[in-house]
Design a protein around this motif. Structure first.
Motif, mmCIF file in Angstrom:
data_model
loop_
_atom_site.group_PDB
_atom_site.id
_atom_site.type_symbol
_atom_site.label_atom_id
_atom_site.label_comp_id
_atom_site.label_asym_id
_atom_site.label_seq_id
_atom_site.Cartn_x
_atom_site.Cartn_y
_atom_site.Cartn_z
ATOM 1 N N UNK A 1 0.757 -1.566 -2.217
ATOM 2 C CA UNK A 1 1.867 -1.297 -1.304
ATOM 3 C C UNK A 1 3.178 -1.958 -1.711
ATOM 4 N N UNK A 2 3.180 -2.735 -2.785
ATOM 5 C CA UNK A 2 4.418 -3.368 -3.247
ATOM 6 C C UNK A 2 5.448 -2.308 -3.648
ATOM 7 N N UNK A 3 6.687 -2.500 -3.200
ATOM 8 C CA UNK A 3 7.803 -1.624 -3.562
ATOM 9 C C UNK A 3 8.731 -2.406 -4.487
ATOM 10 N N UNK A 4 8.662 -2.186 -5.797
ATOM 11 C CA UNK A 4 9.449 -3.008 -6.737
ATOM 12 C C UNK A 4 10.946 -2.862 -6.564
ATOM 13 N N UNK A 5 11.416 -1.742 -6.025
ATOM 14 C CA UNK A 5 12.853 -1.520 -5.917
ATOM 15 C C UNK A 5 13.366 -1.631 -4.488
ATOM 16 N N UNK A 6 12.545 -2.070 -3.573
ATOM 17 C CA UNK A 6 12.968 -2.186 -2.179
ATOM 18 C C UNK A 6 12.068 -3.146 -1.430
ATOM 19 N N UNK A 7 12.172 -3.125 -0.129
ATOM 20 C CA UNK A 7 11.391 -4.049 0.685
ATOM 21 C C UNK A 7 10.171 -3.349 1.258
ATOM 22 N N UNK A 8 9.225 -4.127 1.703
ATOM 23 C CA UNK A 8 8.029 -3.613 2.362
ATOM 24 C C UNK A 8 7.517 -4.690 3.301
ATOM 25 N N UNK A 9 6.611 -4.331 4.177
ATOM 26 C CA UNK A 9 5.983 -5.314 5.047
ATOM 27 C C UNK A 9 5.117 -6.231 4.200
ATOM 28 N N UNK A 10 5.318 -7.531 4.308
ATOM 29 C CA UNK A 10 4.572 -8.480 3.490
ATOM 30 C C UNK A 10 3.573 -9.242 4.344
ATOM 31 N N UNK A 11 2.607 -9.837 3.664
ATOM 32 C CA UNK A 11 1.530 -10.540 4.362
ATOM 33 C C UNK A 11 1.487 -11.988 3.935
ATOM 34 N N UNK A 12 1.125 -12.831 4.890
ATOM 35 C CA UNK A 12 0.911 -14.243 4.607
ATOM 36 C C UNK A 12 -0.518 -14.470 4.147
ATOM 37 N N UNK A 13 -0.707 -15.460 3.278
ATOM 38 C CA UNK A 13 -2.024 -15.813 2.764
ATOM 39 C C UNK A 13 -2.434 -17.153 3.370
ATOM 40 N N UNK A 14 -3.565 -17.294 4.010
ATOM 41 C CA UNK A 14 -4.556 -16.243 4.271
ATOM 42 C C UNK A 14 -4.439 -15.627 5.665
ATOM 43 N N UNK A 15 -3.397 -15.971 6.414
ATOM 44 C CA UNK A 15 -3.372 -15.686 7.851
ATOM 45 C C UNK A 15 -3.498 -14.212 8.189
ATOM 46 N N UNK A 16 -2.951 -13.332 7.353
ATOM 47 C CA UNK A 16 -2.891 -11.914 7.703
ATOM 48 C C UNK A 16 -4.081 -11.119 7.172
ATOM 49 N N UNK A 17 -5.170 -11.786 6.886
ATOM 50 C CA UNK A 17 -6.382 -11.092 6.416
ATOM 51 C C UNK A 17 -7.046 -10.388 7.589
ATOM 52 N N UNK A 18 -7.682 -9.252 7.297
ATOM 53 C CA UNK A 18 -8.378 -8.515 8.351
ATOM 54 C C UNK A 18 -9.490 -7.689 7.727
ATOM 55 N N UNK B 1 -2.860 12.298 1.025
ATOM 56 C CA UNK B 1 -2.206 11.236 1.793
ATOM 57 C C UNK B 1 -1.367 10.388 0.848
ATOM 58 N N UNK B 2 -0.153 10.068 1.237
ATOM 59 C CA UNK B 2 0.689 9.160 0.469
ATOM 60 C C UNK B 2 1.082 7.980 1.355
ATOM 61 N N UNK B 3 1.458 6.875 0.689
ATOM 62 C CA UNK B 3 1.758 5.639 1.401
ATOM 63 C C UNK B 3 3.202 5.213 1.126
ATOM 64 N N UNK B 4 3.638 4.158 1.789
ATOM 65 C CA UNK B 4 5.051 3.816 1.839
ATOM 66 C C UNK B 4 5.678 3.628 0.458
ATOM 67 N N UNK B 5 4.952 3.022 -0.482
ATOM 68 C CA UNK B 5 5.553 2.750 -1.792
ATOM 69 C C UNK B 5 5.321 3.874 -2.792
ATOM 70 N N UNK B 6 4.588 4.923 -2.410
ATOM 71 C CA UNK B 6 4.313 6.030 -3.323
ATOM 72 C C UNK B 6 2.884 6.117 -3.798
ATOM 73 N N UNK B 7 2.059 5.106 -3.512
ATOM 74 C CA UNK B 7 0.633 5.241 -3.798
ATOM 75 C C UNK B 7 0.080 6.429 -3.014
ATOM 76 N N UNK B 8 -0.935 7.076 -3.531
ATOM 77 C CA UNK B 8 -1.433 8.283 -2.868
ATOM 78 C C UNK B 8 -2.845 8.592 -3.311
ATOM 79 N N UNK B 9 -3.485 9.479 -2.556
ATOM 80 C CA UNK B 9 -4.772 10.007 -2.994
ATOM 81 C C UNK B 9 -4.815 11.506 -2.736
ATOM 82 N N UNK B 10 -5.634 12.172 -3.518
ATOM 83 C CA UNK B 10 -5.763 13.622 -3.444
ATOM 84 C C UNK B 10 -6.545 14.108 -4.645
ATOM 85 N N UNK B 11 -6.362 15.334 -5.033
ATOM 86 C CA UNK B 11 -7.081 15.889 -6.182
ATOM 87 C C UNK B 11 -6.113 16.140 -7.333
ATOM 88 N N UNK B 12 -6.675 16.316 -8.501
ATOM 89 C CA UNK B 12 -5.890 16.608 -9.690
ATOM 90 C C UNK B 12 -6.806 17.117 -10.770
#
Length: 614
Positions: A82-99, A160-171
Motif C-alpha cells: 500500500x506504500x505510495x512512493x509519490x504521495x501520501x497514504x494511511x500509515x501504521x504504527x509498529x506494533x500498535x496497529x496490528x490486526x 479489484x485495485x487498491x489505493x496505491x495501484x496494487x491490484x488483483x485479477x486475471x491476465x
C-alpha cells in the motif's frame, strides 16, 4: 498520518545493524545452476534461528526491518502492498496497529502476510517458513485479504485495485491465465527476490507431509521439483521483475536487519546475479559418460531384465534411453529396467545412453543380447487398458480387445480385493461382446460428467476401489490380468490415471508398473479408446525429423504423415501435452519459450527430440 508511540523512538537506525558478512557466500563461488541453488540453501539454512514463538515475535522484528525511512521517512510501517512512493497514504504504527481476521476497509491496520501463502504448507511442518521474516512481511490487512492465496503476476483484467495501484485479477503470464496479484512496479523486484529466496531456503521441503501438492490448487506455483521449484511461468515472471526493479537501499538495509533478527540473509539482494546463474545458467554442452557393464538377464516369454553401471556428469544425469535392436524404445531414471511386451523365443539386443539435465547424450553403452523363453505363457486375450482412480467416486475401469475378433463377455468377470484381502467382490459383464480393437468401460456413477458418454456400464461396487486395492480380470474364473497385488495392500494407483502402454500385447497375472503410463489425477480424457501399436512396416523411424527447430510456432512439422502419438515434456520431465499428429503437424502455439522434449511413438517404437521454442 498516525503518530508514533514513544516506544518506537528507541529504535536504532538501520545503519547501525551488523552487515551480512563479506565471506557469507564464499562456498558458492564458481557454482551455477541448481548446484548453486543447493549450496545457497545450505548457506542460508546454517544459522537460521527460529522457535515456536517466532511467529508472534515478528511484530518486534518488523520494528527493525520495515520502518519507513525512505518515503515518508517518519518511522511508520513501510508496507509494499500500500506504500505510495509519490504521495501520501494511511500509515501504521509498529506494533500498535496490528490486526487479524476479516478487515472491512483499506487503511485500518496491518497484519502478517506470507508471500508464499501459508495455506500451502499450514501443517505440523510449518516452522520455520511460517515465521521467516524474509517472506512473511507486514502489509495492510484489507489488501492482504484481497490478495488471498493468488500467485504474483501481471494483471490485465482487474477485479479489484487498491489505493496505491496494487491490484488483483486475471491476465496471461506466460500461459498462466488464472487470478494473480500485482504490486506496483516500485516493489516488484523486492517481492520477486523474496520468492526466489523461498525457493532456495525451502527447496527440499515442498513435499513435506501436509504441504499441498503442486496441482492441488490452481494458485499454487510449485512445479513438483526441488530444483526449479516453481512453475516455468512463475519463475520467468519473477526473473522479469527481479531484472526490471533492481535492488534498492531499502532492501539492503532490510536484509541486514533480517540477518540480525534470524541469522540468515537473502542471497539475491547481495548477489542479484545469482538469480540468472541458477535459472538461466549458461548452456551445459558436456555429455555424460557412457553407461557401462550393461547386462541383459532373467528372460521370460515376454520380458528381459536390464542393469548397468551409472554414468557420471558435470551437472546431473536425469535419465537413460534404452535402445532395443537399435531403436530408442524406453526411458528410465534408474540403472535397471525390465523390458516387457516381448515375443517368446526371440533374440533381443540392447544398448543404453545417458541423458543429462541439458539433454546432452552420452555415447552408447556396451551391447548385450538375450533370448526370451518359450514356455507358452503368452495368451492373446482381453486385458485392462485403463484405470481411473480420481477424487471421490470419479473412478472407472477399461477393458480392451485386440484378439483379432469379437469376444463374448459372458465368460469374463472382474473381481476386487479390498483392504489387503483376497478377491471377493465380483462383477459380471452384461450380455454382449467387445469388437476387435474396441474397449468396454465400467464406471462409477460418480465418474466425471465429461467422461460419462464413454461408459458402457455403471457398477459402484467393482469401482469402489482405492489405490491399494487389487483388481483382477477373470476368464472362466481363472485370473488372466491384474492391477495391483492380491492380498498385499501395496499402493500402486492412488490419485492417478493409468493407461496400458500401446506396445503391450497380452494380459498378465503379475502386475508390472512398467506396462503402464501414469497420467494426471482425475484425467479421463483417453477413456473409451485404446491404441495398440505392434509394428511399423512402412515407417523408418530413423529418417523421421521435426522442423523448424528452433521454432517460433505455432506449428511443428513432422517429416511423415503417419499418425504418431506424441508426448511433450519440460526439461524437468514434467508432461505438458500429449496427442496424435494430424497430417504431419503438431500445434505448439501454447508452449512458452524454452527447451522441451518431444517423444514420437508408433508401432512399439519411439524417438525423442529436443525442441527449442523461441
Amino acid at each position: 498520518m498516525k503518530q508514533l508511540y514513544p516506544i518506537l523512538l528507541l529504535l536504532i537506525s538501520s545503519s547501525s545493524f551488523a552487515q551480512v558478512p563479506s565471506n557469507y557466500y564464499d562456498s558458492a563461488n564458481g557454482l551455477v545452476g541448481y548446484a548453486l541453488k543447493t549450496e545457497l540453501k545450505n548457506i542460508v539454512t546454517n544459522g537460521h534461528t527460529f522457535n515456536v514463538n517466532s511467529y508472534d515475535n515478528l511484530f518486534n522484528g518488523y520494528a527493525t526491518t520495515d520502518v519507513d525511512n525512505y518515503y515518508e521517512n517518519d518511522g511508520t510501517l513501510l508496507d509494499v502492498y500500500s506504500e505510495n512512493p509519490s504521495g501520501s497514504e494511511t500509515s501504521f504504527n509498529i506494533p500498535a496497529d496490528e490486526c487479524g481476521g476479516n478487515i472491512p476497509n483499506e487503511g485500518l491496520c496491518y497484519n502478517r502476510e506470507h508471500l508464499f501463502p501459508q495455506g500451502f504448507f499450514n501443517n505440523a511442518d510449518d516452522l520455520p517458513m511460517v515465521s521467516d521474516i524474509h517472506t512473511v512481511i507486514p502489509v495492510d490487512g484489507f489488501v492482504n485479504n484481497g490478495r488471498s492465496n493468488y500467485p504474483f503476476g501481471i494483471v490485465t483484467n482487474t477485479n479489484t485495485s487498491y489505493a496505491n495501484g496494487s491490484k488483483w485479477g486475471t491476465g496471461n503470464n506466460y500461459g498462466y491465465t488464472d487470478r494473480v496479484f500485482e504490486p506496483i512496479d516500485e516493489f516488484k523486484g523486492d517481492i520477486a527476490r523474496a520468492m526466489l529466496y523461498f525457493a532456495v531456503r525451502y527447496e527440499d521441503n515442498w513435499d513435506d507431509s501436509g504441504w499441498d501438492a503442486p496441482d492441488a490448487s490452481p494458485y499454487n506455483p510449485l512445479n513438483g521439483t526441488s530444483d526449479q521449484f516453481y512453475e516455468t511461468w512463475f519463475i520467468t515472471t519473477m526473473l522479469d521483475w527481479h531484472l526490471a526493479d533492481p535492488v534498492s537501499q531499502r532492501e539492503i538495509d532490510r536484509n541486514n536487519a533480517a540477518y540480525n533478527w534470524q541469522g540468515n540473509a537473502n542471497p539475491f539482494i547481495t548477489h542479484p546475479e545469482y538469480a540468472e546463474a541458477i535459472w538461466n545458467a549458461a548452456p551445459d554442452t558436456t555429455p555424460p559418460t557412457s553407461p557401462t557393464n550393461l547386462v541383459a538377464s532373467n528372460p521370460t516369454d515376454n520380458s528381459i531384465d536390464l542393469s548397468w553401471t551409472a554414468s557420471t556428469d558435470n551437472v546431473a544425469v536425469i535419465s537413460y534411453d534404452i535402445y532395443q535392436d537399435g531403436v530408442n524404445s524406453f526411458n528410465t531414471t534408474n540403472t535397471s529396467f525390465t523390458v516387457t511386451g516381448l515375443t517368446a523365443n526371440t533374440n533381443y539386443c540392447f544398448t543404453v545412453k545417458a541423458i543429462d539435465s541439458s539433454l546432452n547424450e552420452s555415447d552408447f553403452s556396451n551391447q548385450d543380447c538375450e533370448n526370451t523363453t518359450d514356455n507358452g505363457s503368452q495368451t492373446t486375450d482381453l486385458f485392462f487398458s485403463e484405470y481411473v482412480e480420481g477424487s471421490g467416486t470419479n473412478k472407472a475401469l477399461e477393458i480392451a480387445n485386440f484378439t483379432g475378433g469379437a469376444v463374448n463377455l459372458s465368460n469374463y468377470t472382474i473381481k476386487l480385493a479390498s483392504n489387503s484381502n483376497n478377491f471377493s467382490t465380483t462383477y459380471n459383464f452384461p450380455a454382449g461382446s467387445i469388437a476387435n480393437g474396441d474397449v468396454f468401460v465400467i464406471a462409477n456413477s460418480g465418474l466425471s460428467a465429461s467422461c460419462q458418454p464413454e461408459q458402457d456400464d455403471i457398477n459402484n461396487s467393482i469401482t469402489g476401489f482405492n489405490g491399494n486395492d487389487a483388481i483382477g480380470l477373470f476368464k472362466n474364473d481363472v485370473l488372466i490380468d491384474i492391477l495391483g497385488i492380491e492380498g498385499s495392500g501395496t499402493t500402486f494407483g492412488e490419485n492417478v490415471t493409468l493407461i496400458r502402454k500401446p506396445e503391450i500385447q497380452f494380459p498378465s497375472t503379475t502386475y508390472d508398473a512398467n506396462e503402464w503410463n501414469v497420467e494426471a489425477f482425475n484425467d479421463c480424457s483417453d477413456l473409451g479408446q485404446h491404441n495398440q501399436t505392434l509394428s511399423v512396416e512402412d515407417n523408418d523411424f530413423e529418417s523421421v525429423s521435426i522442423y523448424p527447430n528452433p521454432s517460433r510456432g505455432p506449428i511443428l512439422y513432422i517429416s511423415s504423415n503417419e499418425a504418431f502419438e506424441y508426448h511433450v515434456f519440460s526439461v524437468l520431465g514434467k508432461k505438458v501435452a500429449k496427442g496424435s499428429t494430424i497430417n504431419g503437424e503438431i500445434n505448439i502455439g501454447y508452449l512458452d519459450k524454452g527447451i522441451y522434449i518431444i517423444q514420437l511413438s508408433l508401432g512399439g517404437q519411439s524417438k525423442t527430440y529436443k525442441l527449442v521454442r523461441l
